[in-house]
Design an enzyme around this catalytic site. Structure first.
Site, PDB file in Angstrom:
ATOM      1  N   GLU A  82       0.804  -1.233   0.000  1.00 28.46           N
ATOM      2  CA  GLU A  82       0.000   0.000   0.000  1.00 28.46           C
ATOM      3  C   GLU A  82       0.829   1.271   0.000  1.00 28.46           C
ATOM      4  O   GLU A  82       0.531   2.204  -0.736  1.00 28.46           O
ATOM      5  CB  GLU A  82      -0.934   0.057   1.222  1.00 28.46           C
ATOM      6  CG  GLU A  82      -2.230  -0.696   1.080  1.00 28.46           C
ATOM      7  CD  GLU A  82      -2.039  -2.166   1.288  1.00 28.46           C
ATOM      8  OE1 GLU A  82      -0.917  -2.571   1.643  1.00 28.46           O
ATOM      9  OE2 GLU A  82      -3.001  -2.914   1.105  1.00 28.46           O
ATOM     10  N   HIS A 109     -10.832  -4.759  10.201  1.00 31.83           N
ATOM     11  CA  HIS A 109     -11.536  -4.467   8.953  1.00 31.83           C
ATOM     12  C   HIS A 109     -12.717  -3.540   9.179  1.00 31.83           C
ATOM     13  O   HIS A 109     -13.530  -3.368   8.291  1.00 31.83           O
ATOM     14  CB  HIS A 109     -12.048  -5.762   8.304  1.00 31.83           C
ATOM     15  CG  HIS A 109     -10.976  -6.535   7.613  1.00 31.83           C
ATOM     16  ND1 HIS A 109     -10.129  -7.376   8.278  1.00 31.83           N
ATOM     17  CD2 HIS A 109     -10.606  -6.589   6.307  1.00 31.83           C
ATOM     18  CE1 HIS A 109      -9.279  -7.927   7.411  1.00 31.83           C
ATOM     19  NE2 HIS A 109      -9.545  -7.465   6.225  1.00 31.83           N
TER      20      HIS A 109
END
Lengths: 432, 408
Positions: free
Chosen positions: B144, B213
């Site tokens: 990322e 998450h």
């Protein structure tokens, strides 16, 4: 292969090279008979069966620069690596880098610039060796040790000095400072304070080059990006992530490691499990080259090959330049950890002295010509200081400019108008 | 007296919740239940007018309390326009917006994990790689920080990338690039380089996705100078904000929500964008201003039905622009109602609600008849257990109670 990187040698003794290596460090540049003395690294590198400089996508070859250059040399007759013009250009660029950085030190101690200033003395061969081969549209990405990269790329000394003084005439209007040298015109994409964070940006610039060629169909777009960073950065995740992506997509980028053996006070050997950085290239599928970074002509030869590869679309290269910084990490660093003998060793390999010697001994230039260049550069640097001194500091109104490319980003105020339409906005007193 | 409610609310509020347990196998659509949207086998289509269809095979259809929302929509909200429009789900609206912008400008490209061949983990980029090629819709390795930085470098050199975080939480790994480079390079370069990047992805508390998450990154990014943040909540504004973000010269972070991807709405056929800096009036009212965004909008609207039945007239504004705040729309509302309730999914500490409270107090303190009430999620990692997860976020019943208290 015995190299001088073995930990034992570093930690207990002053640095010295592999005694079996040839002449490079005695006379930094080889000129007499190129086929008998190898150019390039003094280290014996592991040679694969293919000594050519081509690679499959999957495996990278670590090649000895010597082999590459030897092949080229045997094809053509000339004994010199550069022409007179090139020689003078290289000399001038390195002198500019050195004189500028020396002036920075002076100005810092006189209170004209502040903060963290990282000087490049000693490493000029890397910047000059690589950047002087680039076109204007090629990009350079650096770290906080970026003054000389900017200068080599063509950013005027005045603009860099003004930036360091924090004046509005600086290349970044005084908003960036020493560690953030940018130039749209000369494609210098920074100047980054955190190590490693420029490498993905460089990868992105290389991606754009490939995108322009393949998606936008600008067939002649062959812009190359150079990413400069140090040995400390090579332990950072972004380095590895970008090696992977660049090799995966064959991006036109060259990763140039300026291994000066020290990350502030952390010796490269104390921080790195395998200190031979060039070996990490093949792990990702690109060639890894090691070169003597104190020798501008060797660096230039390697750079030609690496940049050529990128331009031809053959993908990235990892080049490790063994170099040294004569000063501390920054002007705030007392530089007490490095062994004086190590410093003396490298001081004797000053790249500028070496090039000067080469030029004179090969009758490419006379003492007088070189002195004239020295003088010219002195004047350029003096002029840069004067210009910076006389330039205005940024006005209050500059505070809020350039935060957003589209200042609507400051939003809508209580009165229904965009804040940037508020007259006080440009005065820098608007409340945002 | 108004109290600042925690996410769970006072004990009184909690005990007023219906006792049916949170069991996704049972009927999920009891009147006070929030919209339940799940992917996979039991596919539910939730219409933004409140009707819900479980499973296209037609297992159960249940009509919720008819929408008491005044049907005045913003001038741009099209469902009642003369053109027929077309119906689609929120993720399709995002896809449509992205596709249209990619057709319009060849410099627009997508980068992210599984955006290409896989079509995006939430199908927002479905079909784009086939249409535009693997370089324009780039499947990145799992890195990322580096691929966000790559997007920034590409943006600086002329492209207009849309970087997808597969889950917003993953962008924590890209914080270095987002904070240092995305937000700052335009400034530190003295305006020489623009970074017209869009960073988007789903975040928020889903259905038992676990703590990592279920994060709300808008609160972490809000201090970064030089970026804009918007949150979409309907197919209409999802498409509009996506397009506006891509066209903007500023770096924009577009927050989507995991549970909203299957919302269905009819949107206009013609090209339109939603202004990045404006808030959206969802339901005009007189008694209290309720400011919300993303998924909480639906909890608020659910609560609004109850409130209307009880005789209240809440004004509901979806702030949409998380940074900067649209103080004009918000201010006008405060000046009218004099009472503010903020309902957000961020944590209590340092969330968007905290900033909004400060901004409103600073600018409109004289217009307030009561302290601002902010309902946020609990300052806890989102638990896996459904019962606990449910009380981590603000539920409609708490909103109702808060309004009742505020309007005393």
């Amino acid at each position: 292969m015995a190299t001088a990187f073995s930990a034992a040698k570093f930690s207990t003794q002053p640095f010295h090279l592999n005694p079996t290596s040839t002449t490079s460090h005695d006379s930094p540049l080889v000129f007499a008979n190129p086929t008998s003395q190898f150019l390039g690294s003094t280290r014996k590198l592991h040679l694969t069966s293919s000594s050519k400089f081509n690679l499959t996508r999957r495996s990278g070859t670590v090649v000895a620069v010597s082999d590459v250059v030897k092949q080229k040399k045997s094809k053509s007759a000339p004994t010199l690596l550069i022409t007179k013009e090139e020689g003078l250009e290289l000399y001038e660029d390195m002198i500019l880098g050195r004189a500028f950085e020396d002036m920075c030190a002076q100005m810092y101690y006189r209170g004209k610039m502040f903060g963290f200033v990282h000087l490049y003395n000693g490493q000029e061969a890397v910047s000059t060796g690589f950047i002087k081969l680039l076109k204007q549209q090629d990009s350079v990405v650096s770290t906080y040790r970026d003054h000389v990269h900017a200068l080599s790329k063509g950013v005027p000394a005045r603009a860099v000095m003004s930036e360091l003084f924090g004046k509005t005439t600086g290349c970044c209007r005084g908003q960036g400072g020493s560690m953030h040298m940018f130039s749209r015109e000369h494609n210098v994409l920074g100047g980054f304070a955190f190590i490693g964070e420029g490498i993905p940006v460089a990868t992105g610039a290389a991606f754009t080059s490939k995108y322009k060629r393949e998606v936008l169909k600008e067939a002649d777009c062959d812009h190359v990006t150079l990413a400069f960073f140090g040995d400390g950065t090579c332990n950072n995740g972004q380095f590895f992530e970008c090696l992977n992506m660049a090799a995966l997509w064959k991006l036109p980028i060259v990763f140039v490691v300026e291994n000066n053996l020290w990350a502030i006070g952390m010796s490269h050997l104390r921080a790195t499990s395998d200190p031979q950085i060039y070996k990490k290239g093949p792990a990702f599928g690109m060639p890894g080259i090691h070169v003597d970074g104190m020798d501008v002509l060797k660096v230039r030869e390697v750079a030609k090959e690496a940049i050529g590869r990128a331009r031809r679309g053959e993908g990235p290269t990892l080049v490790e330049c063994e170099t040294y910084r004569f000063r501390g990490h920054s002007l705030a660093d007392p530089d007490e950890l490095r062994d004086p003998a190590e410093k003396a060793h490298y001081a004797a390999r000053d790249p500028i002295t070496a090039l000067k010697k080469y030029l004179i001994e090969n009758s490419l230039a006379s003492e007088a010509e070189l002195k004239a260049i020295d003088k010219k550069i002195d004047e350029v640097v003096e002029d840069a200081v004067e210009f910076a001194d006389e330039s205005p500091v940024p006005a209050r109104s500059q505070l809020l400019e350039n935060v957003f490319a589209d200042p609507k980003g400051f939003g809508i105020g209580p009165d229904g108008r965009y804040r940037c339409e508020d007259p006080k906005f440009t005065e820098g007193t608007a409340h945002v | 007296m108004a109290a600042i409610f925690q996410g769970v609310g006072a004990a009184a509020a909690l005990s007023s919740l219906p006792s049916n347990s949170f069991d996704s196998n049972k009927s999920v659509f009891s009147p006070r239940r929030s919209f339940s949207v799940r992917k996979g086998a039991s596919f539910a289509v939730v219409r933004s007018d409140g009707t819900v269809n479980l499973n296209p095979k037609g297992r159960r259809t249940q009509q919720l309390i008819p929408n008491a929302v005044a049907t005045k929509a913003d001038s741009a909200a099209a469902s009642s326009s003369s053109k027929p429009g077309h119906e689609l789900l929120l993720f399709e609206a995002l896809l449509e917006g992205l596709e249209e912008e990619m057709e319009r400008d060849p410099r627009v490209c997508v980068m992210g994990e599984d955006v290409g061949h896989y079509g995006g983990s939430y199908k927002v980029t479905k079909g784009l790689a086939k249409k535009f090629g693997d370089l324009r819709v780039l499947d990145t390795p799992i890195a990322e920080n580096s691929f966000t930085g790559m997007g920034i470098g590409a943006a600086m050199t002329g492209l207009r990338p849309v970087v997808e975080g597969m889950n917003m939480g993953f962008l924590l790994l890209a914080f270095n690039q987002i904070s240092n480079n995305c937000g700052m390079l335009h400034y530190t370069s003295g305006g020489q380089f623009t970074i017209p990047i869009v960073i988007r992805g789903p975040g928020g508390v889903g259905r038992q996705l676990g703590a990592e998450h279920s994060q709300r990154l808008e609160s972490y990014f809000q201090s970064i100078p030089g970026i804009q943040m918007v949150a979409c909540s309907t197919p209409y504004n999802a498409k509009g904000l996506m397009k506006a973000a891509i066209r903007s010269e500023n770096p924009v972070i577009l927050f989507e929500h995991v549970l909203l991807y299957n919302l269905k709405e009819r949107i206009p056929d013609e090209d339109y964008i939603c202004n990045l800096e404006e808030a959206e009036m969802v339901r005009p009212g007189e008694h209290v201003t309720i400011l919300t965004y993303s998924r909480m909008r639906y909890h608020v609207m659910q609560a609004a039905k109850t409130l209307v039945n009880k005789g209240y007239d809440p004004e509901v504004i979806d702030i949409r622009s998380l940074k900067p705040f649209d103080l004009y729309t918000i201010g006008n509302s405060v000046k009218k109602t004099h009472r503010v309730l903020i309902v957000e999914e961020c944590m209590r500490t340092g969330g968007i609600g905290a900033s909004l409270t400060a901004a409103i107090t600073e600018n409109f303190n004289d217009y307030l008849d009561a302290p601002i009430v902010c309902l946020s999620s609990q300052d806890v990692p989102t638990p896996y257990a459904g019962t606990l997860e449910e009380v981590t976020v603000v539920q409609p019943a708490q909103i109702v109670t808060a309004v009742e208290q505020l309007c005393q």
